[in-house]
Write a protein that holds these residues in place. Sequence first.
Motif, PDB file in Angstrom:
ATOM      1  N   VAL A  61      -7.193 -30.287  87.545  1.00 28.69           N
ATOM      2  CA  VAL A  61      -7.258 -29.040  88.300  1.00 28.69           C
ATOM      3  C   VAL A  61      -7.997 -29.186  89.626  1.00 28.69           C
ATOM      4  N   PHE A  99      -7.933 -26.355  94.061  1.00 28.86           N
ATOM      5  CA  PHE A  99      -7.723 -26.002  92.660  1.00 28.86           C
ATOM      6  C   PHE A  99      -6.218 -25.900  92.440  1.00 28.86           C
ATOM      7  N   LYS A 100      -5.682 -26.783  91.578  1.00 33.52           N
ATOM      8  CA  LYS A 100      -4.243 -26.908  91.403  1.00 33.52           C
ATOM      9  C   LYS A 100      -3.834 -26.450  90.008  1.00 33.52           C
ATOM     10  N   THR A 101      -2.705 -25.727  89.928  1.00 31.74           N
ATOM     11  CA  THR A 101      -2.165 -25.297  88.634  1.00 31.74           C
ATOM     12  C   THR A 101      -1.274 -26.399  88.077  1.00 31.74           C
ATOM     13  N   ASN A 102      -0.887 -26.268  86.821  1.00 33.19           N
ATOM     14  CA  ASN A 102       0.027 -27.236  86.208  1.00 33.19           C
ATOM     15  C   ASN A 102       1.386 -27.235  86.886  1.00 33.19           C
ATOM     16  N   TYR A 106      -1.408 -24.591  94.545  1.00 30.07           N
ATOM     17  CA  TYR A 106      -2.847 -24.790  94.715  1.00 30.07           C
ATOM     18  C   TYR A 106      -3.456 -23.751  95.646  1.00 30.07           C
ATOM     19  N   TYR A 143       1.948 -25.705  97.791  1.00 27.83           N
ATOM     20  CA  TYR A 143       2.605 -26.330  96.650  1.00 27.83           C
ATOM     21  C   TYR A 143       2.651 -27.833  96.890  1.00 27.83           C
TER      22      TYR A 143
END
Length: 191
Positions: A61, A99-102, A106, A143
């Motif tokens: 993340v 902070f990056k999502t699955n 971000y 993204y």
Amino acid sequence: MKKLLFAAVLFVSVQSAFAQSFSIGPKAGLNISNYTGGNIESNALVGYHLGGILNYGFGKVFSIQPEVLFSTQGAKVDNAGSKSEFKISYVTVPVMLKFKTNGGFYFEFGPQAGFRTSSNIPDQTINNFAKNLDLAAAAGIGYQSPIGLGVGVRYVAGLSKVGDFSGHSIDPDFKNSVIQASLFWAIPLVK
């Protein structure tokens, strides 16, 4: 030259050892900049940014992403009834916390320092139009695909005043305001 290359390889090796993932790559895009604050009357100016990124990932993340970008900024300033382009070039160094999502989306934020490299000011009565250092805060969204290709939008709000002059009808207490749209490729070196 060999010592410099060895030092760079050693630095990247040590840094990547502490990160769970490490990537490096190019970044380029469009700037839409203007001045805010003070009594300056201006409209947006279109410019560009170009440079590189390093990304240190800690888990899936969180990551820290320092960048070095050449960035053209400024505004179309109302100068005696006509609009003149006041262009200032900076080498900017943002350090973004990402902070990056699955899914690859971000959110990022962080500080930025800009170092003036040149200025193109049509009003020759103003000497030293811009200060050498520009401090700012930035936040953005974007993204990034699994192979590292990405797109992002960032807003950079100036914290320090741009103007470095006195004795004119323009108040020098104005700040940079920049919207950046970028394409980048964070090439993974350590996964």
